[in-house]
Design a protein around this motif. Structure first.
Motif, PDB file in Angstrom:
ATOM      1  N   SER A   1       0.828  -1.204   0.000  1.00 38.96           N
ATOM      2  CA  SER A   1       0.000   0.000   0.000  1.00 38.96           C
ATOM      3  C   SER A   1       0.860   1.251   0.000  1.00 38.96           C
ATOM      4  CB  SER A   1      -0.915   0.011   1.231  1.00 38.96           C
ATOM      5  OG  SER A   1      -1.824  -1.065   1.181  1.00 38.96           O
TER       6      SER A   1
ATOM      7  N   PRO B   1      -2.149  -6.850  -2.447  1.00 36.86           N
ATOM      8  CA  PRO B   1      -2.497  -6.271  -1.146  1.00 36.86           C
ATOM      9  C   PRO B   1      -2.711  -7.358  -0.105  1.00 36.86           C
ATOM     10  CG  PRO B   1      -4.328  -6.082  -2.698  1.00 36.86           C
ATOM     11  CD  PRO B   1      -3.162  -6.560  -3.480  1.00 36.86           C
TER      12      PRO B   1
ATOM     13  N   SER C   1      -9.097  -8.558  -0.877  1.00 36.17           N
ATOM     14  CA  SER C   1      -8.331  -7.821  -1.890  1.00 36.17           C
ATOM     15  C   SER C   1      -7.324  -8.735  -2.573  1.00 36.17           C
ATOM     16  CB  SER C   1      -7.606  -6.640  -1.250  1.00 36.17           C
ATOM     17  OG  SER C   1      -8.510  -5.731  -0.676  1.00 36.17           O
TER      18      SER C   1
END
Length: 433
Positions: free
Chosen positions: A276, A327, A332
């Motif tokens: 991220s 991720p 996700s």
């Protein structure tokens, strides 16, 4: 002690978000140049799920001769001008046997798959016929007769030679994944062995000091490593050989060492977690140090961050393993693997890499507050022919992925009202395409 890093200026522009289609275009441009060329010869029995490296060409007509698709009687249509015509039964033709030429004015008892004798041109099913006993009282014997209850048409219930496959036809093409029915087709044309591409080899590892394996004590702040199981299963379902490196300690040296090891003998390295924007992680600097890397923000939900690159191999100058970083949130990771990693794996095997087509279904839900990104909502078909959503669409709710049988593919800013038509990507096609 080093001074703390200054905060980033608030007026810096945010990274441009790629659409999923743009991200796939970039991924596949690289992967399609690295199609696996090594092949192996397998028995057709053992080739399920593999990808053909050479086409399968039929060495015969299928069926190899005219045969019947019904149990009944074969005759000349011209010999039955009216219902109730009686013909002597001259022979009996089971499947796998070749009868004698059919004499005019006679019929032959024949069974499904039996070869049509020379002179015969129509089959009447046994339910429309009546066997007449001969002088000995033996009903339906070769010496008996048959009363034909209908007027047959020439060609009825006859499967013509080559109507399925013609000699020399390409029945399976290179780059095709072998399904059970494809194996049956290969067998039907006599292919006892098939040339297939080597399986993709994928190294898998997770990063994060908070991760522990099921069965280990769950200390405060720790979580069980579900992604390792989900991603490993997806890779295996996609036909890959998985080199599972487990959980890598959360430091740069260990991450670089894991990447170097993973690059040897593998086509792709796949990780989850630590990608991220703004996150303190070691994946991105480690990949940069061992190869090259692009960190993207993809306009999709769930699964916005995606890292792509390559890691150099030490044993082969100039070669590298591809790298993809997903991720860490479990949904996700799951969705991004289906939508981004699976196409790369197909491309590496020379298969069509595009996402499988969606089905159009009725929305049995309302979605009044859409996101600015393209959304993939965990959904399930219901008995009424519509599709409904799991109640909690959070990227951390893995139960939604188990409950669902598809993903509603929703364009950015798309409001949905009950009764609208939406696109549904079925999980079975995404996993096994």
């Amino acid at each position: 002690m080093a001074e703390p890093a200054a905060p980033a200026p608030a007026n810096l522009p945010r990274p441009t978000l790629l659409t999923l289609d743009e991200a796939l275009q970039r991924l596949l441009a690289v992967a399609q140049d690295r199609v696996i060329t090594q092949t192996e010869k397998l028995a057709t029995f053992d080739a399920l799920g593999r990808v053909l490296a050479r086409p399968v060409v039929s060495a015969l007509d299928v069926p190899p001769a005219d045969n019947t698709s019904m149990d009944g009687y074969v005759m000349r249509a011209a010999d039955v001008p009216a219902a109730g015509t009686v013909l002597p039964v001259s022979q009996r033709i089971p499947a796998g046997h070749v009868g004698q030429p059919l004499q005019p004015g006679t019929a032959a008892r024949i069974f499904t798959g039996g070869q049509i004798p020379a002179g015969g041109d129509a089959v009447v099913m046994q339910e429309q016929c009546e066997a007449i006993a001969d002088d000995t009282g033996a009903k339906g014997s070769e010496l008996g007769s048959v009363r034909v209850g209908v007027v047959p048409a020439a060609g009825q219930w006859v499967r013509r030679r080559g109507e399925d496959v013609l000699l020399g036809a390409e029945v399976l093409h290179a780059g095709q994944r072998l399904t059970p029915q494809a194996l049956g087709l290969a067998a039907s044309v006599g292919a006892s062995n098939l040339h297939v591409r080597r399986r993709p080899r994928v190294a898998l590892f997770s990063t994060g000091d908070e991760l522990v394996m099921p069965g280990e004590p769950l200390k405060p702040g720790a979580i069980y490593n579900s992604n390792r199981f989900t991603l490993r299963g997806l890779l295996q379902a996609a036909g890959c050989e998985v080199d599972d490196l487990g959980i890598v300690p959360d430091n740069l040296a260990a991450t670089r060492e894991a990447l170097r090891r993973a690059a040897q003998g593998n086509d792709l390295i796949l990780t989850s977690g630590g990608v991220s924007v703004g996150e303190e992680d070691h994946i991105k600097p480690a990949v940069k140090a061992e190869g090259w890397l692009e960190a993207w923000q993809v306009a999709m939900k769930p699964g916005k961050p995606l890292v792509f690159g390559g890691v150099r191999r030490s044993d082969d100058a100039g070669s590298e393993a591809l790298f993809m970083g997903l991720p860490g949130n479990p949904v996700s990771s799951f969705v991004t693997c289906l939508l981004a990693v699976a196409p790369v794996l197909r491309a590496l095997q020379g298969c069509p890499a595009a996402l499988p087509p969606a089905v159009q279904v009725r929305a049995d839900f309302d979605w009044p507050r859409p996101d600015k990104r393209r959304e993939f909502l965990r959904a399930r078909l219901n008995p009424q022919g519509g599709v409904e959503l799991f109640a909690n669409q959070s990227s951390g709710v893995l139960t939604s992925a188990v409950w669902a049988d598809g993903l509603v593919d929703l364009p950015a800013n798309q409001v949905v009202q009950r009764g609208d038509t939406v696109r549904l990507l079925l999980l079975a096609t995404l996993i096994g395409a």
